[in-house]
Scaffold this active site. Structure first.
Site, PDB file in Angstrom:
ATOM      1  N   LYS A  11       0.834  -1.209   0.000  1.00  0.00           N
ATOM      2  CA  LYS A  11       0.000   0.000   0.000  1.00  0.00           C
ATOM      3  C   LYS A  11       0.876   1.270   0.000  1.00  0.00           C
ATOM      4  O   LYS A  11       2.098   1.188   0.139  1.00  0.00           O
ATOM      5  CB  LYS A  11      -0.909  -0.026   1.235  1.00  0.00           C
ATOM      6  CG  LYS A  11      -1.966  -1.133   1.214  1.00  0.00           C
ATOM      7  CD  LYS A  11      -2.895  -1.007   2.432  1.00  0.00           C
ATOM      8  CE  LYS A  11      -3.946  -2.093   2.475  1.00  0.00           C
ATOM      9  NZ  LYS A  11      -4.891  -1.903   3.613  1.00  0.00           N
ATOM     10  N   TYR A  51     -12.408  -1.722  -3.040  1.00  0.00           N
ATOM     11  CA  TYR A  51     -12.932  -1.761  -1.670  1.00  0.00           C
ATOM     12  C   TYR A  51     -14.460  -1.695  -1.632  1.00  0.00           C
ATOM     13  O   TYR A  51     -15.034  -1.273  -0.619  1.00  0.00           O
ATOM     14  CB  TYR A  51     -12.320  -0.624  -0.853  1.00  0.00           C
ATOM     15  CG  TYR A  51     -10.905  -0.917  -0.368  1.00  0.00           C
ATOM     16  CD1 TYR A  51     -10.611  -2.079   0.344  1.00  0.00           C
ATOM     17  CD2 TYR A  51      -9.876  -0.016  -0.608  1.00  0.00           C
ATOM     18  CE1 TYR A  51      -9.319  -2.340   0.798  1.00  0.00           C
ATOM     19  CE2 TYR A  51      -8.574  -0.271  -0.149  1.00  0.00           C
ATOM     20  CZ  TYR A  51      -8.310  -1.442   0.559  1.00  0.00           C
ATOM     21  OH  TYR A  51      -7.039  -1.705   1.014  1.00  0.00           O
ATOM     22  N   ASN A 114      -1.856  -0.046   7.345  1.00  0.00           N
ATOM     23  CA  ASN A 114      -1.454  -1.428   7.650  1.00  0.00           C
ATOM     24  C   ASN A 114      -0.637  -2.106   6.548  1.00  0.00           C
ATOM     25  O   ASN A 114      -0.633  -3.326   6.427  1.00  0.00           O
ATOM     26  CB  ASN A 114      -2.653  -2.261   8.115  1.00  0.00           C
ATOM     27  CG  ASN A 114      -3.692  -2.461   7.037  1.00  0.00           C
ATOM     28  OD1 ASN A 114      -3.517  -1.994   5.907  1.00  0.00           O
ATOM     29  ND2 ASN A 114      -4.760  -3.160   7.366  1.00  0.00           N
ATOM     30  N   HIS A 117      -2.162  -5.241   1.448  1.00  0.00           N
ATOM     31  CA  HIS A 117      -3.472  -5.840   1.226  1.00  0.00           C
ATOM     32  C   HIS A 117      -3.258  -7.236   0.675  1.00  0.00           C
ATOM     33  O   HIS A 117      -2.386  -7.446  -0.170  1.00  0.00           O
ATOM     34  CB  HIS A 117      -4.277  -5.031   0.197  1.00  0.00           C
ATOM     35  CG  HIS A 117      -5.488  -5.781  -0.295  1.00  0.00           C
ATOM     36  ND1 HIS A 117      -6.697  -5.743   0.374  1.00  0.00           N
ATOM     37  CD2 HIS A 117      -5.651  -6.639  -1.336  1.00  0.00           C
ATOM     38  CE1 HIS A 117      -7.558  -6.539  -0.266  1.00  0.00           C
ATOM     39  NE2 HIS A 117      -6.950  -7.086  -1.300  1.00  0.00           N
ATOM     40  N   GLU A 128     -10.084  -9.465  -7.647  1.00  0.00           N
ATOM     41  CA  GLU A 128      -9.067  -8.411  -7.489  1.00  0.00           C
ATOM     42  C   GLU A 128      -7.974  -8.526  -8.554  1.00  0.00           C
ATOM     43  O   GLU A 128      -7.527  -7.513  -9.097  1.00  0.00           O
ATOM     44  CB  GLU A 128      -8.485  -8.475  -6.068  1.00  0.00           C
ATOM     45  CG  GLU A 128      -9.536  -8.094  -5.028  1.00  0.00           C
ATOM     46  CD  GLU A 128      -9.146  -8.401  -3.585  1.00  0.00           C
ATOM     47  OE1 GLU A 128      -8.026  -8.922  -3.351  1.00  0.00           O
ATOM     48  OE2 GLU A 128      -9.959  -8.114  -2.683  1.00  0.00           O
TER      49      GLU A 128
HETATM   50  P1  DAT Z   1      -8.129  -6.610   5.539  1.00  0.00           P
HETATM   51  O1  DAT Z   1      -7.275  -5.565   4.853  1.00  0.00           O
HETATM   52  O2  DAT Z   1      -7.389  -7.282   6.663  1.00  0.00           O
HETATM   53  O3  DAT Z   1      -8.751  -7.579   4.584  1.00  0.00           O
HETATM   54  P2  DAT Z   1     -10.744  -5.367   5.736  1.00  0.00           P
HETATM   55  O4  DAT Z   1     -11.036  -5.924   4.395  1.00  0.00           O
HETATM   56  O5  DAT Z   1     -11.734  -5.629   6.820  1.00  0.00           O
HETATM   57  O6  DAT Z   1      -9.310  -5.816   6.269  1.00  0.00           O
HETATM   58  O7  DAT Z   1     -10.605  -3.781   5.638  1.00  0.00           O
HETATM   59  C1  DAT Z   1      -9.947  -3.190   4.530  1.00  0.00           C
HETATM   60  C2  DAT Z   1      -9.062  -2.091   5.041  1.00  0.00           C
HETATM   61  O8  DAT Z   1      -9.852  -1.047   5.628  1.00  0.00           O
HETATM   62  C3  DAT Z   1      -8.103  -2.519   6.148  1.00  0.00           C
HETATM   63  O9  DAT Z   1      -6.905  -3.028   5.610  1.00  0.00           O
HETATM   64  C4  DAT Z   1      -7.891  -1.264   6.928  1.00  0.00           C
HETATM   65  C5  DAT Z   1      -9.191  -0.527   6.774  1.00  0.00           C
HETATM   66  N1  DAT Z   1     -10.089  -0.744   7.929  1.00  0.00           N
HETATM   67  C6  DAT Z   1     -10.726  -1.875   8.269  1.00  0.00           C
HETATM   68  N2  DAT Z   1     -11.484  -1.716   9.359  1.00  0.00           N
HETATM   69  C7  DAT Z   1     -11.319  -0.421   9.731  1.00  0.00           C
HETATM   70  C8  DAT Z   1     -11.835   0.393  10.798  1.00  0.00           C
HETATM   71  N3  DAT Z   1     -12.669  -0.120  11.701  1.00  0.00           N
HETATM   72  N4  DAT Z   1     -11.414   1.685  10.856  1.00  0.00           N
HETATM   73  C9  DAT Z   1     -10.563   2.194   9.943  1.00  0.00           C
HETATM   74  N5  DAT Z   1     -10.061   1.503   8.919  1.00  0.00           N
HETATM   75  C10 DAT Z   1     -10.418   0.213   8.809  1.00  0.00           C
HETATM   76 MG    MG Z   2     -10.198  -7.307   3.124  1.00  0.00          MG
END
Ligand code: DAT
Ligand code: MG
Length: 151
Positions: A11, A51, A114, A117, A128
């Site tokens: 990222k 997303y 983080n 991805h 994706e």
């Molecule tokens: P992942 O990236 O582990 O698959 P996800 O698909 O639930 O996680 O979420 C996509 C991204 O969105 C994640 O990498 C970071 C952000 N994110 C997730 N939950 C969040 C929250 N509660 N507050 C802020 N950002 C968040």
């Molecule tokens: Mg995800």
């Protein structure tokens, strides 16, 4: 053996912090094969598609702003159980809850920064990969160590 493909992305924070090599190193040394890779800027349209499952979440706007803020490195990774194995290299979504030894655990502190991805299922991976790569951008080749990585 199930040789699976998954989508992995360094990222904007990983690119901006000089952590792309670290991401690639961990993938390569695990024995997984990079079969496509490009540095690119994600535009708003692609970010919203990528997303899409989070469209209704309160953090969606920040997520789209972040992922479009600087270049990313997008990759297709191939190998045995690649979807699950790449997710385990990443760690938990929240870097502060992610074990040391994982990319997010080792390099992150904040949920919205983080580092990486990775697709969460084979179905997400297919979706994706198709969003980011044309079929001819995914390369078929052998790594010299495949006979030592796989029995
Ligand atoms: P992942 O990236 O582990 O698959 P996800 O698909 O639930 O996680 O979420 C996509 C991204 O969105 C994640 O990498 C970071 C952000 N994110 C997730 N939950 C969040 C929250 N509660 N507050 C802020 N950002 C968040
Ligand atoms: Mg995800």
């Amino acid at each position: 053996m199930s040789r699976e493909r998954t989508f992995l992305m360094a990222k904007p924070d990983a690119v901006s912090r000089g952590l792309v090599g670290e991401v690639i190193r961990r993938v390569e040394r695990k024995g997984l094969k990079i079969v496509a890779m490009k540095m690119m800027r994600i535009d708003r349209d692609l970010a919203e598609q990528h997303y899409g499952e989070h469209r209704e979440k309160p953090f969606f706007g920040d997520l789209v702003s972040f992922i479009t803020s600087n270049p990313v490195v997008a990759m297709v990774i191939e190998g045995k159980d690649a979807v699950r194995v790449v997710r385990s290299l990443l760690g938990e979504t929240d870097p502060n809850r992610s074990p040391m030894g994982t990319l997010r655990g080792d390099f992150g502190l904040d949920l919205g920064r983080n580092i990486v991805h990775g697709s969460d299922s084979p179905e997400s991976a297919e979706r994706e990969i198709n969003l980011f790569f044309r079929p001819e951008e995914i390369l078929d080749y052998e790594r010299a160590d495949e006979g030592w990585v796989y029995e």
